[in-house]
Design a protein around this motif. Structure first.
Motif, mmCIF file in Angstrom:
data_model
loop_
_atom_site.group_PDB
_atom_site.id
_atom_site.type_symbol
_atom_site.label_atom_id
_atom_site.label_comp_id
_atom_site.label_asym_id
_atom_site.label_seq_id
_atom_site.Cartn_x
_atom_site.Cartn_y
_atom_site.Cartn_z
ATOM 1 N N VAL A 102 85.108 25.592 44.172
ATOM 2 C CA VAL A 102 85.263 24.986 42.848
ATOM 3 C C VAL A 102 86.733 24.971 42.421
ATOM 4 O O VAL A 102 87.209 24.005 41.820
ATOM 5 C CB VAL A 102 84.418 25.749 41.812
ATOM 6 C CG1 VAL A 102 84.618 25.177 40.415
ATOM 7 C CG2 VAL A 102 82.948 25.702 42.190
ATOM 8 N N GLY A 103 87.464 26.048 42.753
ATOM 9 C CA GLY A 103 88.864 26.138 42.355
ATOM 10 C C GLY A 103 89.741 25.055 42.944
ATOM 11 O O GLY A 103 90.785 24.717 42.369
ATOM 12 N N VAL A 104 89.347 24.489 44.075
ATOM 13 C CA VAL A 104 90.131 23.411 44.678
ATOM 14 C C VAL A 104 90.092 22.169 43.786
ATOM 15 O O VAL A 104 91.122 21.531 43.525
ATOM 16 C CB VAL A 104 89.602 23.086 46.092
ATOM 17 C CG1 VAL A 104 90.281 21.841 46.649
ATOM 18 C CG2 VAL A 104 89.814 24.264 47.026
ATOM 19 N N ILE A 105 88.901 21.831 43.287
ATOM 20 C CA ILE A 105 88.779 20.640 42.440
ATOM 21 C C ILE A 105 89.456 20.865 41.090
ATOM 22 O O ILE A 105 90.139 19.964 40.575
ATOM 23 C CB ILE A 105 87.290 20.278 42.254
ATOM 24 C CG1 ILE A 105 86.658 19.959 43.609
ATOM 25 C CG2 ILE A 105 87.143 19.091 41.308
ATOM 26 C CD1 ILE A 105 85.195 19.599 43.542
ATOM 27 N N THR A 106 89.289 22.045 40.495
ATOM 28 C CA THR A 106 89.962 22.293 39.211
ATOM 29 C C THR A 106 91.479 22.269 39.371
ATOM 30 O O THR A 106 92.188 21.874 38.447
ATOM 31 C CB THR A 106 89.521 23.641 38.605
ATOM 32 O OG1 THR A 106 89.845 24.702 39.507
ATOM 33 C CG2 THR A 106 88.027 23.641 38.327
ATOM 34 N N ALA A 107 91.981 22.664 40.546
ATOM 35 C CA ALA A 107 93.429 22.604 40.792
ATOM 36 C C ALA A 107 93.904 21.159 40.868
ATOM 37 O O ALA A 107 94.979 20.815 40.345
ATOM 38 C CB ALA A 107 93.775 23.352 42.077
ATOM 39 N N PHE A 108 93.116 20.284 41.503
ATOM 40 C CA PHE A 108 93.477 18.873 41.581
ATOM 41 C C PHE A 108 93.503 18.234 40.196
ATOM 42 O O PHE A 108 94.286 17.323 39.933
ATOM 43 C CB PHE A 108 92.500 18.127 42.486
ATOM 44 C CG PHE A 108 92.857 18.171 43.938
ATOM 45 C CD1 PHE A 108 94.045 17.617 44.403
ATOM 46 C CD2 PHE A 108 92.016 18.776 44.861
ATOM 47 C CE1 PHE A 108 94.382 17.662 45.739
ATOM 48 C CE2 PHE A 108 92.349 18.832 46.206
ATOM 49 C CZ PHE A 108 93.540 18.265 46.658
ATOM 50 N N ILE A 109 92.637 18.706 39.308
ATOM 51 C CA ILE A 109 92.608 18.167 37.948
ATOM 52 C C ILE A 109 93.677 18.826 37.078
ATOM 53 O O ILE A 109 94.407 18.158 36.345
ATOM 54 C CB ILE A 109 91.216 18.377 37.322
ATOM 55 C CG1 ILE A 109 90.163 17.601 38.113
ATOM 56 C CG2 ILE A 109 91.207 17.950 35.851
ATOM 57 C CD1 ILE A 109 88.732 17.899 37.702
ATOM 58 N N GLY A 110 93.761 20.155 37.152
ATOM 59 C CA GLY A 110 94.656 20.895 36.268
ATOM 60 C C GLY A 110 96.125 20.792 36.633
ATOM 61 O O GLY A 110 96.986 20.838 35.752
ATOM 62 N N GLY A 111 96.435 20.658 37.926
ATOM 63 C CA GLY A 111 97.838 20.568 38.345
ATOM 64 C C GLY A 111 98.560 19.394 37.708
ATOM 65 O O GLY A 111 99.601 19.581 37.045
ATOM 66 N N PRO A 112 98.070 18.163 37.867
ATOM 67 C CA PRO A 112 98.718 17.032 37.198
ATOM 68 C C PRO A 112 98.738 17.158 35.675
ATOM 69 O O PRO A 112 99.705 16.740 35.026
ATOM 70 C CB PRO A 112 97.854 15.837 37.639
ATOM 71 C CG PRO A 112 97.244 16.266 38.931
ATOM 72 C CD PRO A 112 97.012 17.737 38.775
ATOM 73 N N PHE A 113 97.683 17.738 35.099
ATOM 74 C CA PHE A 113 97.638 17.959 33.657
ATOM 75 C C PHE A 113 98.778 18.881 33.230
ATOM 76 O O PHE A 113 99.459 18.633 32.225
ATOM 77 C CB PHE A 113 96.292 18.565 33.280
ATOM 78 C CG PHE A 113 96.029 18.619 31.805
ATOM 79 C CD1 PHE A 113 95.381 17.578 31.156
ATOM 80 C CD2 PHE A 113 96.412 19.719 31.057
ATOM 81 C CE1 PHE A 113 95.130 17.627 29.793
ATOM 82 C CE2 PHE A 113 96.174 19.783 29.697
ATOM 83 C CZ PHE A 113 95.531 18.728 29.066
ATOM 84 N N PHE A 114 99.000 19.961 33.985
ATOM 85 C CA PHE A 114 100.063 20.916 33.685
ATOM 86 C C PHE A 114 101.435 20.244 33.785
ATOM 87 O O PHE A 114 102.310 20.441 32.936
ATOM 88 C CB PHE A 114 99.960 22.093 34.646
ATOM 89 C CG PHE A 114 100.980 23.172 34.416
ATOM 90 C CD1 PHE A 114 100.850 24.048 33.356
ATOM 91 C CD2 PHE A 114 102.077 23.313 35.258
ATOM 92 C CE1 PHE A 114 101.788 25.046 33.135
ATOM 93 C CE2 PHE A 114 103.011 24.299 35.045
ATOM 94 C CZ PHE A 114 102.863 25.174 33.990
ATOM 95 N N ILE A 115 101.641 19.427 34.836
ATOM 96 C CA ILE A 115 102.917 18.730 35.006
ATOM 97 C C ILE A 115 103.165 17.769 33.849
ATOM 98 O O ILE A 115 104.282 17.678 33.315
ATOM 99 C CB ILE A 115 102.933 17.984 36.358
ATOM 100 C CG1 ILE A 115 102.921 18.995 37.513
ATOM 101 C CG2 ILE A 115 104.156 17.080 36.469
ATOM 102 C CD1 ILE A 115 102.698 18.375 38.868
ATOM 103 N N ALA A 116 102.118 17.041 33.443
ATOM 104 C CA ALA A 116 102.259 16.115 32.321
ATOM 105 C C ALA A 116 102.641 16.853 31.040
ATOM 106 O O ALA A 116 103.470 16.364 30.252
ATOM 107 C CB ALA A 116 100.954 15.343 32.122
ATOM 108 N N MET A 117 102.071 18.045 30.844
ATOM 109 C CA MET A 117 102.424 18.830 29.657
ATOM 110 C C MET A 117 103.875 19.277 29.702
ATOM 111 O O MET A 117 104.577 19.274 28.680
ATOM 112 C CB MET A 117 101.499 20.040 29.552
ATOM 113 C CG MET A 117 100.084 19.702 29.141
ATOM 114 S SD MET A 117 99.089 21.192 28.966
ATOM 115 C CE MET A 117 100.015 22.048 27.692
#
Length: 345
Positions: free
Chosen positions: A320-335
């Motif tokens: 599960v952590g792999v998919i949340t990383a794919f979603i959260g990583g770009p979100f973090f960069i955008a922030m």
């Protein structure tokens, strides 16, 4: 009215997501049959006689395998979302998250220590959760102390301290596994570093459910104080809120929630970062609205992510952590880009 509408909408979507996620999988089931099995089992447990009209194999898949896992995804998603809301208010940093700040890594150290050395064995079934709680609390205190500068906690220093502590504790976890002489710990380490809800059983749901409900009740009771913390220590003092004492209490609550969730699911990242921001876009920053909506949104998010983890690459299952990383990583960069652009202006 707006918050009530969101609560009702998210509750309905969560129910639909649970039914769909239980129906998805290598053996596709009809959603109506899934509902019939769940409804029948619930009625039987309150004393109503129900005549089964479904195959035994379908009952095993729905009630014994998939439903406990989906319910665990609900609990963990809600718990991690609440932790993110509280941490962002406590440190007044929108980038705060239990994964980014090393709290999840501390919980992993505690959990693996229990498996390797039998620490907290007296706690029985709750030994792993106890170890994860102590590890999460120690990591939280360490990051908080390292990030302080002249009585303040600069956002950049907080993130750097959290990343540094997180990497250090990941190294400690690996060292425990290597020196323990137990080969089975390698698979456990993989679970905690990447996150997984596989093999969840009904008996594992009690503790996270109890901790989540207690944590939610406590945090809702302190919603006004959380609003004051978000406005700053000086404002909190004028409102009669002892900021430092409240922070210490909330650190314990955050550590307990994180420790229990990591103990049952591993270190699933970015849920506590993404969900609070989306929630504030929907209902504003008042914590009496943010806390329940975040919990529902986090539960819905992780149920959908876990369903994707089970089905996208079937028969192979993705952590599960792999998919949340794919979603959260770009979100973090955008922030980060957004904050940089705002500071330049």
């Amino acid at each position: 009215m707006k918050t009530s509408a969101w609560l009702l909408t998210l509750s309905a979507l969560l129910l639909l997501a649970v039914l769909a996620s239980v129906a998805w999988g290598s053996a596709q089931l009809d959603v109506a049959q899934v509902w019939a099995i769940v409804r029948g089992q619930v009625l039987q447990r309150i004393g109503v006689v129900v005549t089964p009209d479904w195959p035994v194999q379908h009952f095993q898949i729905v009630w014994m395998i998939r439903l406990p896992r989906v319910l665990m995804a609900m609990l963990v998603g809600a718990g991690l979302a609440l932790v993110g809301v509280v941490m962002q208010a406590v440190v007044r940093n929108p980038l705060a998250d239990p994964y980014m700040l090393g709290v999840s890594s501390g919980a992993s150290v505690g959990a693996v220590s229990v498996l390797a050395w039998g620490v907290f064995a007296a706690a029985g079934l709750y030994a792993i959760a106890a170890g994860a709680f102590i590890g999460a609390l120690a990591a939280t205190v360490l990051v908080y102390l390292l990030a302080q500068q002249g009585g303040r906690i600069p956002p950049a220093r907080l993130i750097l301290s959290g990343v540094a502590v997180g990497y250090m504790l990941m190294g400690v976890t690996s060292l425990i596994v290597i020196t323990s002489g137990q080969r089975d710990l390698a698979s456990a380490l993989m679970t905690w570093t990447m996150g997984s809800l596989a093999s969840t059983q009904w008996t594992a749901l009690g503790l996270p459910a109890a901790v989540l409900l207690a944590g939610m009740a406590l945090l809702l009771a302190q919603a006004r104080q959380l609003n004051a913390l978000l406005a700053g220590d000086e404002t909190a003092a004028t409102l009669g809120v002892a900021a430092e004492g409240l922070r210490r209490q909330l650190f314990v609550v955050v550590s307990l929630l994180t420790g229990v969730m990591v103990a049952v699911s591993g270190a699933i990242g970015f849920v506590g970062l993404v969900i609070p921001h989306i929630t504030r876009m929907l209902v504003g920053c008042e914590h009496r609205r943010v806390l329940p909506v975040s919990a529902l949104l986090g539960a819905l998010f992780l149920v959908l992510v876990d369903g994707a983890a089970r089905t996208w690459f079937a028969p192979m299952e993705i952590p599960v952590g792999v998919i949340t990383a794919f979603i959260g990583g770009p979100f973090f960069i955008a922030m980060l880009w957004r904050r940089a652009a705002r500071e330049e202006r």
